[in-house]
Design an enzyme around this catalytic site. Sequence first.
Site, mmCIF file in Angstrom:
data_model
loop_
_atom_site.group_PDB
_atom_site.id
_atom_site.type_symbol
_atom_site.label_atom_id
_atom_site.label_comp_id
_atom_site.label_asym_id
_atom_site.label_seq_id
_atom_site.Cartn_x
_atom_site.Cartn_y
_atom_site.Cartn_z
ATOM 1 N N PHE A 109 0.826 -1.204 0.000
ATOM 2 C CA PHE A 109 0.000 0.000 0.000
ATOM 3 C C PHE A 109 0.865 1.260 0.000
ATOM 4 O O PHE A 109 0.518 2.252 -0.593
ATOM 5 C CB PHE A 109 -0.961 -0.004 1.196
ATOM 6 C CG PHE A 109 -2.038 1.024 1.096
ATOM 7 C CD1 PHE A 109 -3.152 0.798 0.290
ATOM 8 C CD2 PHE A 109 -1.948 2.222 1.776
ATOM 9 C CE1 PHE A 109 -4.150 1.756 0.180
ATOM 10 C CE2 PHE A 109 -2.935 3.183 1.676
ATOM 11 C CZ PHE A 109 -4.043 2.945 0.870
ATOM 12 N N GLU B 32 -3.466 -8.658 5.231
ATOM 13 C CA GLU B 32 -3.038 -9.881 4.549
ATOM 14 C C GLU B 32 -1.730 -10.446 5.098
ATOM 15 O O GLU B 32 -1.326 -11.551 4.764
ATOM 16 C CB GLU B 32 -2.910 -9.629 3.047
ATOM 17 C CG GLU B 32 -4.216 -9.290 2.351
ATOM 18 C CD GLU B 32 -4.696 -7.864 2.565
ATOM 19 O OE1 GLU B 32 -5.919 -7.638 2.450
ATOM 20 O OE2 GLU B 32 -3.875 -6.966 2.866
ATOM 21 N N THR C 279 -11.126 7.470 10.305
ATOM 22 C CA THR C 279 -11.941 6.635 11.185
ATOM 23 C C THR C 279 -11.022 5.773 12.054
ATOM 24 O O THR C 279 -9.801 5.853 11.954
ATOM 25 C CB THR C 279 -12.864 5.713 10.364
ATOM 26 O OG1 THR C 279 -12.060 4.745 9.671
ATOM 27 C CG2 THR C 279 -13.699 6.507 9.361
ATOM 28 N N HIS D 67 -10.648 2.640 11.710
ATOM 29 C CA HIS D 67 -10.321 1.428 10.961
ATOM 30 C C HIS D 67 -8.866 1.009 11.154
ATOM 31 O O HIS D 67 -8.570 -0.153 11.408
ATOM 32 C CB HIS D 67 -10.623 1.620 9.468
ATOM 33 C CG HIS D 67 -10.129 0.511 8.607
ATOM 34 N ND1 HIS D 67 -10.752 -0.713 8.559
ATOM 35 C CD2 HIS D 67 -9.070 0.427 7.772
ATOM 36 C CE1 HIS D 67 -10.091 -1.505 7.730
ATOM 37 N NE2 HIS D 67 -9.065 -0.829 7.235
ATOM 38 N N ARG E 283 11.194 7.158 10.375
ATOM 39 C CA ARG E 283 11.030 5.866 11.056
ATOM 40 C C ARG E 283 11.211 4.664 10.133
ATOM 41 O O ARG E 283 11.328 3.539 10.600
ATOM 42 C CB ARG E 283 9.655 5.812 11.713
ATOM 43 C CG ARG E 283 9.533 6.742 12.909
ATOM 44 C CD ARG E 283 8.089 6.828 13.396
ATOM 45 N NE ARG E 283 7.987 7.549 14.648
ATOM 46 C CZ ARG E 283 7.958 8.870 14.764
ATOM 47 N NH1 ARG E 283 8.043 9.626 13.691
ATOM 48 N NH2 ARG E 283 7.850 9.447 15.951
#
Length: 134
Positions: A11, A45, A73, A75, A115
């Site tokens: 991602f 995943e 949110t 999530h 980081r």
Amino acid sequence: MSKIGIVLGRFHTKEVTEMLEEARAVAAKRQLDIVAEVWVPGSMEKPLALKRLLCRNDISGAVALGIIERGETEHGNVMGHAVISSIIGLQLEFMKPVGVGILGPGINPSQIPPRVRPYAAAAVEAVADLLASA
């Protein structure tokens, strides 16, 4: 030389590629042989991909690298807790170490760059230390 696998979330491909470069460097320094690099869509995943690696007799440990960025949110927080819990469960199930180099959950974009390399390095170092003490 111990053999390990690495699971990477695509991602945030740019940052995770940099994490992979650091993980490779630290693995070489610690005499770990990376025998599998598995890219998955995101953090949800990672547990399945890790389990597949940990099932292999030739793999002594694994590393999970990725980023769970702060969203609008909850999530990311929920996902982060579920993923970390699953990873801890896999370590105990297989008695093989998994180094977690997942930034977040809840990390802001400005917090990511400094980081990236330290988290990847720490994840590989953790696996190396646990394998050395086994």
